[in-house]
Design a protein around this motif. Structure first.
Motif, PDB file in Angstrom:
ATOM      1  N   ARG A  68       0.832  -1.206   0.000  1.00 40.97           N
ATOM      2  CA  ARG A  68       0.000   0.000   0.000  1.00 40.97           C
ATOM      3  C   ARG A  68       0.863   1.251   0.000  1.00 40.97           C
ATOM      4  O   ARG A  68       0.571   2.222  -0.712  1.00 40.97           O
ATOM      5  CB  ARG A  68      -0.926  -0.012   1.219  1.00 40.97           C
ATOM      6  CG  ARG A  68      -1.898   1.160   1.260  1.00 40.97           C
ATOM      7  CD  ARG A  68      -2.907   1.003   2.365  1.00 40.97           C
ATOM      8  NE  ARG A  68      -2.315   1.064   3.689  1.00 40.97           N
ATOM      9  CZ  ARG A  68      -2.283   0.039   4.539  1.00 40.97           C
ATOM     10  NH1 ARG A  68      -2.790  -1.138   4.192  1.00 40.97           N
ATOM     11  NH2 ARG A  68      -1.733   0.167   5.736  1.00 40.97           N
ATOM     12  N   ASP A  72       1.121   4.328  -2.758  1.00 38.67           N
ATOM     13  CA  ASP A  72       1.036   5.753  -2.427  1.00 38.67           C
ATOM     14  C   ASP A  72       2.237   6.515  -2.976  1.00 38.67           C
ATOM     15  O   ASP A  72       2.094   7.602  -3.555  1.00 38.67           O
ATOM     16  CB  ASP A  72       0.962   5.943  -0.908  1.00 38.67           C
ATOM     17  CG  ASP A  72      -0.354   5.471  -0.308  1.00 38.67           C
ATOM     18  OD1 ASP A  72      -1.359   5.457  -1.036  1.00 38.67           O
ATOM     19  OD2 ASP A  72      -0.366   5.136   0.891  1.00 38.67           O
ATOM     20  N   SER A  75       1.982   6.886  -6.649  1.00 43.97           N
ATOM     21  CA  SER A  75       0.924   7.834  -6.991  1.00 43.97           C
ATOM     22  C   SER A  75       1.386   9.269  -6.803  1.00 43.97           C
ATOM     23  O   SER A  75       1.174  10.123  -7.672  1.00 43.97           O
ATOM     24  CB  SER A  75      -0.308   7.567  -6.134  1.00 43.97           C
ATOM     25  OG  SER A  75      -1.333   8.507  -6.401  1.00 43.97           O
ATOM     26  N   PHE A 142      -4.974   6.352   4.829  1.00 44.53           N
ATOM     27  CA  PHE A 142      -4.766   7.677   4.260  1.00 44.53           C
ATOM     28  C   PHE A 142      -4.006   8.596   5.214  1.00 44.53           C
ATOM     29  O   PHE A 142      -3.445   9.603   4.776  1.00 44.53           O
ATOM     30  CB  PHE A 142      -6.092   8.318   3.829  1.00 44.53           C
ATOM     31  CG  PHE A 142      -5.990   9.036   2.515  1.00 44.53           C
ATOM     32  CD1 PHE A 142      -5.874   8.324   1.340  1.00 44.53           C
ATOM     33  CD2 PHE A 142      -5.977  10.419   2.449  1.00 44.53           C
ATOM     34  CE1 PHE A 142      -5.742   8.971   0.113  1.00 44.53           C
ATOM     35  CE2 PHE A 142      -5.854  11.086   1.238  1.00 44.53           C
ATOM     36  CZ  PHE A 142      -5.738  10.352   0.072  1.00 44.53           C
ATOM     37  N   ALA A 145      -0.709   7.879   3.927  1.00 46.69           N
ATOM     38  CA  ALA A 145      -0.521   8.545   2.642  1.00 46.69           C
ATOM     39  C   ALA A 145      -0.207  10.023   2.836  1.00 46.69           C
ATOM     40  O   ALA A 145       0.624  10.593   2.118  1.00 46.69           O
ATOM     41  CB  ALA A 145      -1.770   8.377   1.779  1.00 46.69           C
ATOM     42  N   ALA A 195      -5.264  12.133  -6.621  1.00 51.10           N
ATOM     43  CA  ALA A 195      -4.720  10.786  -6.436  1.00 51.10           C
ATOM     44  C   ALA A 195      -5.367   9.766  -7.363  1.00 51.10           C
ATOM     45  O   ALA A 195      -4.687   8.909  -7.941  1.00 51.10           O
ATOM     46  CB  ALA A 195      -4.891  10.356  -4.981  1.00 51.10           C
ATOM     47  N   LEU A 201      -4.837   4.735  -7.272  1.00 53.99           N
ATOM     48  CA  LEU A 201      -5.903   4.614  -6.295  1.00 53.99           C
ATOM     49  C   LEU A 201      -7.231   4.694  -7.047  1.00 53.99           C
ATOM     50  O   LEU A 201      -7.346   5.420  -8.038  1.00 53.99           O
ATOM     51  CB  LEU A 201      -5.851   5.720  -5.236  1.00 53.99           C
ATOM     52  CG  LEU A 201      -4.781   5.589  -4.148  1.00 53.99           C
ATOM     53  CD1 LEU A 201      -3.411   5.958  -4.670  1.00 53.99           C
ATOM     54  CD2 LEU A 201      -5.138   6.461  -2.950  1.00 53.99           C
TER      55      LEU A 201
END
Length: 268
Positions: A68, A72, A75, A142, A145, A195, A201
């Motif tokens: 994950r 991030d 991204s 998040f 993130a 994002a 995402l």
């Protein structure tokens, strides 16, 4: 000088990731593919506790925190590579314990940070648990993130030449140091607004935004000082208050415009 997300704890280099970005392609459903991992190397033999080469699908990102985080990172860098002319993809170093960097030795007291001397972002995945236990944040994907996007915001500042404004031992609620950190929060919000467009995402919900805002509040200077010493001294601030950090993330997220992140001209 290393710039961090605010009093954040991190802790021996595990992996150095040089992330290249997948070209073209449409928005991927639930991280359909995490294409973009390249140049993985082990900086300390035997220290690798995660296999990020296995991070290839959306299911991988939902299954493990490591994958994950990789999504991030890809991204965030995909957004800035598309948005900022001449953006140079920055290597990401995951480490635990301690490590040497271009900015000097890093230990558990440093926190996630960007080092302009070697142009690398240094992250310990274990910090995200500390964000909850030490700083009292609710945590969540998040929130993680937000922390990552903040650090890459410093790299953007470095490329734009604004990072140098935080030089020296400046402190105080109006200091250049605070303005640099709040701008990085704003840049994190700008990324969050775009994002989904990066293809890594598939959605950003209001619950996600709430996690980011909660994390931003948790690392405000006033909240950290209150918890640590029972009193707040704005004259020693280096990152801004909880309210300011939330405000500037929100500014970035609601406008989606890096041009609205001019904390140096704004009244604080």
């Amino acid at each position: 000088m290393a710039l961090g997300g605010g009093g954040l704890g991190v802790v021996g280099v595990i992996l150095v990731l040089i992330l290249t970005l997948s070209g073209g392609g449409s928005t991927l459903d639930a991280l359909n593919q995490l294409n973009g991992l390249d140049g993985v190397s082990t900086s300390q033999p035997g220290a690798d506790n995660s296999d990020l080469s296995e991070c290839r699908t959306g299911a991988d990102a939902q299954r493990t925190q490591d994958c994950r985080v990789l999504a991030d990172v890809n991204s965030v860098q995909a957004y800035w590579k598309k948005t900022l002319r001449g953006y140079q993809v920055v290597p990401t170093v995951f480490y635990s314990g301690s490590t040497q960097t271009g900015c000097g030795a890093a230990s558990s007291e440093v926190g996630p940070f960007y080092c302009p001397a070697d142009r690398r972002v240094y992250i310990d995945l274990g910090f995200f648990q500390e964000l909850k236990t030490r700083f009292g944040a609710s945590g969540g994907p998040f929130a993680e993130a937000y922390v990552l996007a903040h650090e890459y915001g410093h790299h953007v500042q470095d490329q734009l030449g604004t990072l140098a404004r935080a030089g020296g031992d400046q402190q105080g609620p109006q200091s250049a140091s605070v303005r640099v950190e709040l701008q990085a929060d704003c840049y994190a919000g700008v990324w969050a607004a775009h994002a989904v467009d990066t293809g890594f995402l598939n959605r950003v919900s209001q619950a996600d935004v709430a996690e980011a805002l909660d994390a931003a509040a948790a690392v405000g200077d006033d909240r950290i000082q209150k918890a640590a010493q029972g009193a707040v001294d704005p004259e020693t601030w280096t990152h801004g208050s909880s309210a300011e950090r939330q405000q500037w993330f929100t500014t970035g997220y609601t406008t989606g415009d890096p041009g609205r992140c001019d904390t140096f001209s704004a009244a604080l």
